[in-house]
Design a protein around this motif. Sequence first.
Motif, mmCIF file in Angstrom:
data_model
loop_
_atom_site.group_PDB
_atom_site.id
_atom_site.type_symbol
_atom_site.label_atom_id
_atom_site.label_comp_id
_atom_site.label_asym_id
_atom_site.label_seq_id
_atom_site.Cartn_x
_atom_site.Cartn_y
_atom_site.Cartn_z
ATOM 1 N N GLY A 38 4.909 0.386 2.461
ATOM 2 C CA GLY A 38 3.884 1.326 2.008
ATOM 3 C C GLY A 38 3.871 1.539 0.746
ATOM 4 N N SER A 39 5.199 2.008 0.103
ATOM 5 C CA SER A 39 5.858 2.877 -1.211
ATOM 6 C C SER A 39 6.102 2.122 -2.603
ATOM 7 N N ASP A 43 2.508 -0.500 -4.487
ATOM 8 C CA ASP A 43 1.042 -0.943 -3.385
ATOM 9 C C ASP A 43 0.546 -0.084 -4.342
ATOM 10 N N ASP A 44 0.615 1.251 -4.634
ATOM 11 C CA ASP A 44 -0.325 2.445 -4.519
ATOM 12 C C ASP A 44 -1.279 2.682 -5.129
ATOM 13 N N GLY A 47 -5.130 2.886 -5.006
ATOM 14 C CA GLY A 47 -4.952 3.728 -4.297
ATOM 15 C C GLY A 47 -5.418 5.296 -5.081
ATOM 16 N N SER A 48 -5.191 6.380 -3.772
ATOM 17 C CA SER A 48 -5.681 7.745 -3.968
ATOM 18 C C SER A 48 -4.584 8.913 -3.324
ATOM 19 N N ASP A 51 -3.636 8.215 0.363
ATOM 20 C CA ASP A 51 -2.878 6.847 0.596
ATOM 21 C C ASP A 51 -1.235 6.578 0.273
ATOM 22 N N THR A 53 2.653 7.840 -0.522
ATOM 23 C CA THR A 53 4.276 8.845 -0.062
ATOM 24 C C THR A 53 5.079 8.646 -1.427
ATOM 25 N N TYR A 77 -0.952 14.892 -0.083
ATOM 26 C CA TYR A 77 -0.055 13.016 -0.166
ATOM 27 C C TYR A 77 0.963 13.455 1.146
ATOM 28 N N LYS A 78 1.570 12.178 1.110
ATOM 29 C CA LYS A 78 3.068 11.800 2.411
ATOM 30 C C LYS A 78 4.104 12.479 1.535
#
Length: 341
Positions: A38-39, A43-44, A47-48, A51, A53, A77-78
């Motif tokens: 998802g990174s 993919d992002d 998003g916010s 969400d 990475t 964030y991650k």
Amino acid sequence: MTGLSLSRRDLMSGGLSIAGLSLAGLTTLNLAACSPPGSGKGDDKAGSLADLTLRVATYRGNPESFFGEAGIAAPPYKLARTQFAGGNLIAEAINARALDFGGMSEIPPIFVAAQPGNQVRIVGVLQGDVNNQVVLVPKGSPIRDFKDLKGKRVGYVKATTSHYILLRLLQEAGLSWGDIQPVALSPQDGLAAFQSGALDAWVIYGVIVYQAREAGARVLRTALGILSGNYLITAAKEALDDPVRFQALGDYVSRYKRVFDWINADGDRWAQARAKATGVKAEYYAQEFREKSSPSILGPISEAAIASEQAVADTFAAAKIIPSRVDVRPLWDDRLSSFLK
């Protein structure tokens, strides 16, 4: 994917090719595997921060690993942290779209600048130590001046500050590359060769210097007056172009900047923290801190920093280490500068 690095410039994996800057066994497929689900690209984008990475490079025992100890709260964030053994590998990982952010010396961007679709962008400058980059000679060596190394075996690490220091010292001494016996080695192999007597001198960097000195090695010359002390923080162009990922990068570098305030405030604390993380003697890190040429200060890009890297690139071009002159200015991107002031 892990690497063992005692310092930002301590350990670089062997097998690096000057022409292609190969990843010493790491393929683009391997690098893509470093990306968390998802990174990847796109993919992002819708998003916010929650969400997202952010994929960042780390070196074991270096500032990137000590956000918690420095009292810096977790970001919104991650973070996916991947350990690397050298800036050259980080530059290639950014180009392989497997990383968003990483640190390196002035050297690696020069070697990837001409690659099609180069993603590496320099977004900030860490002013740091140059006294931990040295020319060592063995215990009991009669060599007292760099000119005395004519015809001698001199170890160095390709495509790093070590390589650049050697080129500059040859110029300074009126010697050519052919006047010495240059031996390209990884730091690990270089230490073994140096300790066995296979080298007459060794151009090396980081805490490994203090390990060799404890065994009797003597510093012939430090890099003070040769290196600028500029170490670079870099980001992927595509990450900078994406609004959400850009926001994360700005937040990350502002937190990263604060780590250096914590480091500069207490050298003994920093040495103990690094020793715990790496298993290396704290006294090596403490000695490195005591002897450093300047505190570590992370700040925005500047015209002086760009000019410094251009001079480095021109040195490599003049020595025909790279095929032609590189214009470094397109590598520099000031979009994160406001986060570093």
